[in-house]
Design a protein around this motif. Structure first.
Motif, PDB file in Angstrom:
ATOM      1  N   GLU A  67       1.308  -0.377  -2.079  1.00  0.00           N
ATOM      2  CA  GLU A  67       1.306   0.558  -3.199  1.00  0.00           C
ATOM      3  C   GLU A  67       1.057   1.988  -2.716  1.00  0.00           C
ATOM      4  O   GLU A  67       1.683   2.946  -3.196  1.00  0.00           O
ATOM      5  N   ILE A  68       0.137   2.128  -1.758  1.00  0.00           N
ATOM      6  CA  ILE A  68      -0.134   3.461  -1.213  1.00  0.00           C
ATOM      7  C   ILE A  68       1.086   3.997  -0.475  1.00  0.00           C
ATOM      8  O   ILE A  68       1.471   5.175  -0.629  1.00  0.00           O
ATOM      9  N   TYR A  69       1.728   3.135   0.341  1.00  0.00           N
ATOM     10  CA  TYR A  69       2.892   3.595   1.094  1.00  0.00           C
ATOM     11  C   TYR A  69       4.042   3.974   0.154  1.00  0.00           C
ATOM     12  O   TYR A  69       4.785   4.922   0.430  1.00  0.00           O
ATOM     13  N   LEU A  70       4.192   3.244  -0.947  1.00  0.00           N
ATOM     14  CA  LEU A  70       5.208   3.630  -1.931  1.00  0.00           C
ATOM     15  C   LEU A  70       4.898   5.011  -2.494  1.00  0.00           C
ATOM     16  O   LEU A  70       5.786   5.863  -2.642  1.00  0.00           O
ATOM     17  N   TYR A  71       3.646   5.261  -2.814  1.00  0.00           N
ATOM     18  CA  TYR A  71       3.221   6.562  -3.341  1.00  0.00           C
ATOM     19  C   TYR A  71       3.480   7.672  -2.321  1.00  0.00           C
ATOM     20  O   TYR A  71       3.860   8.801  -2.694  1.00  0.00           O
ATOM     21  N   GLN A  72       3.298   7.352  -1.027  1.00  0.00           N
ATOM     22  CA  GLN A  72       3.491   8.337   0.031  1.00  0.00           C
ATOM     23  C   GLN A  72       4.941   8.424   0.510  1.00  0.00           C
ATOM     24  O   GLN A  72       5.220   9.140   1.468  1.00  0.00           O
ATOM     25  N   LYS A  73       5.833   7.680  -0.160  1.00  0.00           N
ATOM     26  CA  LYS A  73       7.260   7.648   0.194  1.00  0.00           C
ATOM     27  C   LYS A  73       7.502   7.076   1.594  1.00  0.00           C
ATOM     28  O   LYS A  73       8.536   7.337   2.210  1.00  0.00           O
ATOM     29  N   ARG A  74       6.573   6.264   2.077  1.00  0.00           N
ATOM     30  CA  ARG A  74       6.755   5.575   3.374  1.00  0.00           C
ATOM     31  C   ARG A  74       7.368   4.204   3.073  1.00  0.00           C
ATOM     32  O   ARG A  74       6.726   3.172   3.165  1.00  0.00           O
ATOM     33  N   ILE A  75       8.638   4.222   2.727  1.00  0.00           N
ATOM     34  CA  ILE A  75       9.278   3.035   2.156  1.00  0.00           C
ATOM     35  C   ILE A  75       9.352   1.891   3.161  1.00  0.00           C
ATOM     36  O   ILE A  75       9.085   0.729   2.814  1.00  0.00           O
ATOM     37  N   ASP A  76       9.740   2.184   4.396  1.00  0.00           N
ATOM     38  CA  ASP A  76       9.840   1.105   5.393  1.00  0.00           C
ATOM     39  C   ASP A  76       8.481   0.444   5.631  1.00  0.00           C
ATOM     40  O   ASP A  76       8.387  -0.782   5.763  1.00  0.00           O
ATOM     41  N   ASP A  77       7.430   1.251   5.706  1.00  0.00           N
ATOM     42  CA  ASP A  77       6.084   0.690   5.875  1.00  0.00           C
ATOM     43  C   ASP A  77       5.708  -0.150   4.660  1.00  0.00           C
ATOM     44  O   ASP A  77       5.086  -1.220   4.793  1.00  0.00           O
ATOM     45  N   ALA A  78       6.087   0.333   3.473  1.00  0.00           N
ATOM     46  CA  ALA A  78       5.781  -0.419   2.255  1.00  0.00           C
ATOM     47  C   ALA A  78       6.475  -1.771   2.268  1.00  0.00           C
ATOM     48  O   ALA A  78       5.862  -2.808   1.946  1.00  0.00           O
ATOM     49  N   VAL A  79       7.751  -1.789   2.647  1.00  0.00           N
ATOM     50  CA  VAL A  79       8.486  -3.057   2.707  1.00  0.00           C
ATOM     51  C   VAL A  79       7.814  -4.020   3.673  1.00  0.00           C
ATOM     52  O   VAL A  79       7.631  -5.213   3.381  1.00  0.00           O
ATOM     53  N   GLN A  80       7.407  -3.513   4.821  1.00  0.00           N
ATOM     54  CA  GLN A  80       6.811  -4.378   5.843  1.00  0.00           C
ATOM     55  C   GLN A  80       5.540  -5.059   5.342  1.00  0.00           C
ATOM     56  O   GLN A  80       5.382  -6.277   5.467  1.00  0.00           O
ATOM     57  N   VAL A  81       4.631  -4.279   4.765  1.00  0.00           N
ATOM     58  CA  VAL A  81       3.354  -4.879   4.354  1.00  0.00           C
ATOM     59  C   VAL A  81       3.520  -5.726   3.097  1.00  0.00           C
ATOM     60  O   VAL A  81       2.819  -6.743   2.925  1.00  0.00           O
ATOM     61  N   LEU A  82       4.443  -5.345   2.210  1.00  0.00           N
ATOM     62  CA  LEU A  82       4.637  -6.139   0.999  1.00  0.00           C
ATOM     63  C   LEU A  82       5.349  -7.449   1.293  1.00  0.00           C
ATOM     64  O   LEU A  82       5.053  -8.474   0.663  1.00  0.00           O
ATOM     65  N   GLU A  83       6.265  -7.459   2.245  1.00  0.00           N
ATOM     66  CA  GLU A  83       6.869  -8.728   2.668  1.00  0.00           C
ATOM     67  C   GLU A  83       5.810  -9.644   3.265  1.00  0.00           C
ATOM     68  O   GLU A  83       5.848 -10.866   3.060  1.00  0.00           O
ATOM     69  N   ARG A  84       4.864  -9.041   3.977  1.00  0.00           N
ATOM     70  CA  ARG A  84       3.761  -9.836   4.527  1.00  0.00           C
ATOM     71  C   ARG A  84       2.911 -10.426   3.400  1.00  0.00           C
ATOM     72  O   ARG A  84       2.525 -11.597   3.440  1.00  0.00           O
TER      73      ARG A  84
END
Length: 685
Positions: free
Chosen positions: A619-636
């Protein structure tokens, strides 16, 4: 060259003559020499193949099973046909003993071959086996073994370190924060444990394998499934053992079907027994009498004649015995004794140090620890009022001989002191090298405000001797009854028993803490805060009250107080991933996004399978527009907890941001099909 007749005579009867019928079976000299050559080469090939073929290793630990509650140990009120059959094909030890009547430290010593003062693991849920430990799984993996473990109890969860050396470690228990007061009810039934073990075996490890199966069903609360619940209605503990026996049978049957059993080294043992009212103790861990120390142990070595051995041995002997049988060098730090010589029927290679301890009274109740040593039929218990028993004449330990045989008691006391000195790490010694407490325990005791002496005794901060556990047995039993009530949501009943315990010992830390937890569960935060603060007055360096104070202050929007207590909990207990998550959640509420990200990153560092923390990071990475990082941790997060609605919803948003519209819709549909789940015991987000 000899003639064929000469050759025939040379290899026939000692009388030098042979019958006409026998002559018909003799061959000429050259043919005979060729035959001998072939037979020699075949024999040599068989021996080489045998030397190169490594035996599989299977260790089955059955939790909380007294030796005298199995058929093969003479108990007539139970049917354990599968364990009994395994005993008949094994070397069975009549007198085997655990080092600690608690699951985690017993297994730590079993798999390292070292006593608790060397492993540093004396207790449950608050200890970790250090990464430097040399475990049986590590050694076997280094020698080419596939390694897998399948567990029934969260007190053996990977965070406690016993996963070292295992390629597959099936714990996967459904909890977010392991509250030790509730560990016993978060368990996996034995049939599910064996299902997973069989699934692993069916995948067919191409290497020789080491399999550990842990079965927890005889542990309190005794609740065996049918038909065992009906068969043993009056003795549910026995019903749990009978159910475990059936699971052992399933595993052994599969191994026999796959022709793996004959070439496998199989060990079955219990980690500790159950007191069942002996000496006033209902369960285990408080005293160190034989009702909780005497355990079954059977060892099946391929090709070895089954027998029963009457010598005293310790579970600490298991690891070196396995390595001896496999002809793998025993690591130099191992403290147990290899038993292979007597397993093979040869003269014994010595005697085992049958040491036992419990620090549960000290670490959880501020009462004295207990230590014991068994030698030549005598057993000495070091306590504020020491005890001495002749276990041959008095197997139930009913007559304390300390006053009648003071010389023997002194010999046993000296032997115990020598064992402690020999097997305690030098790092645990004081400047004079006399401290008899290992470094991990020493630091913990000092943090709790205890004073230790060169003789190995423990006193409170003022130097006052700690109470004898026997004098606090009523408080202890009331505490465990109250805990059982609380586990089942009967908080008022629990608090009633705790009030009775407080009449005997008003400042019992354990009683105050459990009372505070009951009020916390009832959402009576005012009373809970008061009681948690009282525990901190008694033990200022106690992490758990700080964690719960953080939770309550966060839920009542006192954010600064919540941050203060979460930080203090992490300072005192650096492995408390829930405190890190709570800290991150509170920072997030205050819009301190960068601080929140750091806290959530710490949470997943401490607990690699913490789905809620990965989701929060996403959620934080989505807010920070770090989309690839968001995908990685959310898939985990989704991989860890497929039923978590929020993780799927946020992953759908992340996929949409990447332009992966089809995958995004799949995740959003999945989220809509699930009910909402929230982390337990953490602040509202």
């Amino acid at each position: 060259m000899k003639s064929s007749t000469q050759t025939s005579v040379a290899i026939s009867s000692p009388c030098g003559h042979i019958s006409r019928r026998a002559k018909a079976f003799f061959v000429t000299g050259p043919l005979l020499r060729w035959l001998f050559t072939v037979l020699f080469l075949v024999s040599l090939t068989i021996k080489l193949d045998a030397a190169e073929t490594k035996s599989n290793v299977i260790i089955i630990t059955i939790d909380t099973v007294r030796a005298d509650h199995l058929g093969c140990y003479g108990y007539g009120l139970i049917q354990t046909p599968n364990i009994d059959a395994l005993a008949r094909s094994s070397v069975r030890y009549r007198h085997a003993f655990t080092m600690v009547p608690l699951t985690l430290p017993a297994h730590a010593s079993l798999f390292t071959g070292s006593f608790p003062m060397a492993t540093g693991v004396h207790d449950f849920a608050t200890n970790t086996l250090p990464s430097s430990a040399v475990t049986l799984a590590k050694v076997l993996h280094q020698n080419g073994y596939a390694t897998g473990a399948f567990l029934g109890s969260p007190v053996l969860d990977s965070r406690y370190g016993l996963n070292q050396g295992f390629e597959t470690y099936f714990d996967h228990f459904d909890f977010n924060h392991l509250d030790e007061a509730k560990a016993d009810i978060v368990k996996r039934p034995g049939d599910m444990v064996v299902d997973e073990a069989l699934r692993w075996l069916k995948q067919g490890p191409r290497r020789p394998f080491f399999l550990w199966v842990h079965l927890y069903d005889a542990h309190y609360p005794y609740n065996p499934p049918e038909p065992y619940a009906s068969r043993y209605k009056a003795r549910p503990y026995d019903g749990g053992i009978a159910f475990v026996d059936a699971q052992v049978g399933r595993l052994v049957s599969f191994l026999k079907e796959k022709a793996s059993f004959a070439n496998s080294l199989v060990i079955l043992a219990s980690d500790h027994g159950e007191s069942l009212g002996d000496h006033g103790e209902q369960k285990h861990g408080f005293f160190i009498y034989d009702s909780t120390l005497h355990v079954p142990l059977m060892v099946k070595v391929p090709g070895v004649t089954p027998r029963v051995v009457g010598k005293d041995v310790s579970l600490v002997d298991v690891m070196p015995t396995v390595l001896q049988a496999l002809r793998i060098p025993v690591p130099p730090g191992v403290q147990g004794r290899g038993l292979l010589s007597e397993i093979l029927g040869h003269p014994s290679s010595g005697s085992s140090n049958v040491y036992a301890e419990t620090f549960l009274p000290l670490l959880h109740f501020s009462w004295s620890q207990l230590r014991a040593l068994r030698w030549k039929g005598m057993k000495y218990i070091e306590a504020p009022r020491p005890e001495l028993y002749d276990t041959i004449a008095d197997p139930h330990e009913s007559k304390n001989l300390l006053g009648a045989r003071p010389a023997v008691a002194q010999v046993m006391r000296d032997r115990l002191s020598n064992v402690l000195r020999r097997y305690t790490s030098a790092l645990g010694a004081d400047a004079g090298g006399k401290e008899l407490t290992d470094p991990a325990l020493l630091a913990r005791l000092h943090a709790l405000g205890y004073v230790t002496t060169p003789a190995g005794s423990v006193a409170d901060a003022a130097g006052k001797e700690l109470p004898y556990p026997k004098d606090r047995l009523q408080v202890y039993e009331l505490f465990w009854e109250a805990m059982a009530d609380g586990q089942h949501g009967r908080y008022e009943e629990s608090l009633g028993k705790l009030r009775e315990a407080q009449k005997i010992e008003p400042d019992s830390l354990a009683v105050l803490l459990l009372s505070a937890l009951d009020h916390f569960q009832m959402r009576d935060f005012r009373q809970a805060i008061q009681l948690f603060n009282r525990t901190l007055e008694l033990k200022p360096k106690f992490a758990q009250p700080h964690y719960y104070l953080g939770v309550m202050y966060a839920q009542t929007f006192n954010n600064e107080a919540a941050i203060e207590h979460f930080k203090k909990a992490l300072e005192l207990e650096p492995t408390n991933f829930s405190a890190a998550f709570g800290l991150g959640s509170t920072y997030l509420r205050l819009k301190r996004v960068d601080d929140a990200a750091i806290a959530f990153q710490e949470a997943v560092r401490l607990h690699a399978d913490y789905a809620e923390a990965y989701t929060a990071l996403g959620e934080i990475y989505l807010y920070q527009k770090r989309i690839d990082d968001a995908v990685q941790v959310l898939e985990r997060a989704v991989a860890i907890m497929p039923q978590m609605k929020q993780a799927h919803y946020r992953l759908g948003q992340a996929y949409e941001a990447k332009g992966l519209h089809r995958k995004a819709q799949e995740e959003l549909d999945r989220a809509n099909s699930l009910s909402s789940t929230a982390p337990k015991d953490v602040p509202n987000q």
